[in-house]
Design an enzyme around this catalytic site. Sequence first.
Site, PDB file in Angstrom:
ATOM      1  N   GLU A 162      10.725  18.156 -17.882  1.00 32.72           N
ATOM      2  CA  GLU A 162      11.544  18.849 -18.887  1.00 32.72           C
ATOM      3  C   GLU A 162      11.165  20.325 -18.978  1.00 32.72           C
ATOM      4  O   GLU A 162      10.004  20.678 -19.112  1.00 32.72           O
ATOM      5  CB  GLU A 162      11.364  18.180 -20.261  1.00 32.72           C
ATOM      6  CG  GLU A 162      11.830  16.732 -20.300  1.00 32.72           C
ATOM      7  CD  GLU A 162      13.337  16.558 -20.060  1.00 32.72           C
ATOM      8  OE1 GLU A 162      14.071  17.560 -20.139  1.00 32.72           O
ATOM      9  OE2 GLU A 162      13.758  15.412 -19.789  1.00 32.72           O
ATOM     10  N   ARG A 182      20.216   8.819 -31.997  1.00 32.23           N
ATOM     11  CA  ARG A 182      21.371   7.954 -31.698  1.00 32.23           C
ATOM     12  C   ARG A 182      21.105   6.551 -32.231  1.00 32.23           C
ATOM     13  O   ARG A 182      22.000   5.846 -32.683  1.00 32.23           O
ATOM     14  CB  ARG A 182      21.560   7.945 -30.170  1.00 32.23           C
ATOM     15  CG  ARG A 182      22.670   7.070 -29.626  1.00 32.23           C
ATOM     16  CD  ARG A 182      22.706   7.128 -28.099  1.00 32.23           C
ATOM     17  NE  ARG A 182      21.453   6.756 -27.453  1.00 32.23           N
ATOM     18  CZ  ARG A 182      21.066   5.501 -27.214  1.00 32.23           C
ATOM     19  NH1 ARG A 182      21.831   4.478 -27.548  1.00 32.23           N
ATOM     20  NH2 ARG A 182      19.904   5.252 -26.627  1.00 32.23           N
ATOM     21  N   CYS A 225      11.225  11.817 -27.766  1.00 30.02           N
ATOM     22  CA  CYS A 225      10.604  12.527 -26.634  1.00 30.02           C
ATOM     23  C   CYS A 225      10.711  14.040 -26.811  1.00 30.02           C
ATOM     24  O   CYS A 225       9.742  14.767 -26.601  1.00 30.02           O
ATOM     25  CB  CYS A 225      11.236  12.093 -25.312  1.00 30.02           C
ATOM     26  SG  CYS A 225      10.819  10.399 -24.884  1.00 30.02           S
ATOM     27  N   HIS A 230      10.036  12.954 -18.089  1.00 32.18           N
ATOM     28  CA  HIS A 230      10.803  11.722 -18.291  1.00 32.18           C
ATOM     29  C   HIS A 230      10.765  10.891 -17.009  1.00 32.18           C
ATOM     30  O   HIS A 230      10.944  11.432 -15.906  1.00 32.18           O
ATOM     31  CB  HIS A 230      12.269  12.036 -18.645  1.00 32.18           C
ATOM     32  CG  HIS A 230      12.558  11.990 -20.114  1.00 32.18           C
ATOM     33  ND1 HIS A 230      13.063  13.056 -20.821  1.00 32.18           N
ATOM     34  CD2 HIS A 230      12.407  10.979 -21.026  1.00 32.18           C
ATOM     35  CE1 HIS A 230      13.216  12.708 -22.095  1.00 32.18           C
ATOM     36  NE2 HIS A 230      12.819  11.459 -22.247  1.00 32.18           N
TER      37      HIS A 230
HETATM   38  N1  PCA Z   1      12.073   7.619 -24.514  1.00 30.54           N
HETATM   39  C1  PCA Z   1      12.719   8.090 -25.723  1.00 30.54           C
HETATM   40  C2  PCA Z   1      11.688   7.936 -26.809  1.00 30.54           C
HETATM   41  C3  PCA Z   1      10.618   7.072 -26.240  1.00 30.54           C
HETATM   42  C4  PCA Z   1      10.896   7.003 -24.804  1.00 30.54           C
HETATM   43  O1  PCA Z   1      10.174   6.455 -23.959  1.00 30.54           O
HETATM   44  C5  PCA Z   1      13.290   9.497 -25.580  1.00 30.54           C
HETATM   45  O2  PCA Z   1      13.682   9.882 -24.464  1.00 30.54           O
HETATM   46  O3  PCA Z   1      13.379  10.220 -26.572  1.00 30.54           O
END
Ligand code: PCA
Length: 185
Positions: A77, A87, A140, A164
């Site tokens: 990111e 959501r 996240c 991610h």
């Molecule tokens: N993904 C979510 C929150 C926890 C996770 O593993 C996100 O992308 O916000």
Amino acid sequence: MKVLLTGFEPFDNADINPSWEAVKKIPEISGFELKKVLLPVVFRKASALLISEIEKFSPDAVICTGLAGNRDRITVERVAINIEDARIPDNDGNCPVDQLISSDGPDAYFTTLPMRKIISRMEEAGVKAAVSNSAGTYVCNDIMYSLLRYISLSGKDIKGGFIHLPDDLTESMPLALTEAVKALV
Ligand code: PCA
């Protein structure tokens, strides 16, 4: 070099979260002292725990990870934005809409991880990776923004950011995160 790595607990009725599964499986890496922390998928609680772990461990770098199940590759990111907009409710039932994370914080923070180097190393190791320009507006993004705000306000020399992971439980995910750690030097 001391590196704090985090993964998230399961959310949205899932049994596991591939991010924590991958972080758990990162092997020892020579020249690095790793600390692994499991974070709750709960607004505010996750960032409070992360900050208390940073204060205890004093890392040189912090790499937080989470699941982005709709993506076909690892994404590093670039930016976290000052918004909570859920959501689905988090694991404590909080469902903020259009709320600021920090009432006096900037709109956004850029990662201070060596994003391009991390991606190159992952790709050289045979794992697909790319830059993402949105960490979303859920927990996240919240943890990435809170991490970078903490680093900025504390004046500490810590590299920090968020990666991610796709929904992939193979050994390639711990391997890719190992490359991310090695890219820090
Ligand atoms: N993904 C979510 C929150 C926890 C996770 O593993 C996100 O992308 O916000």
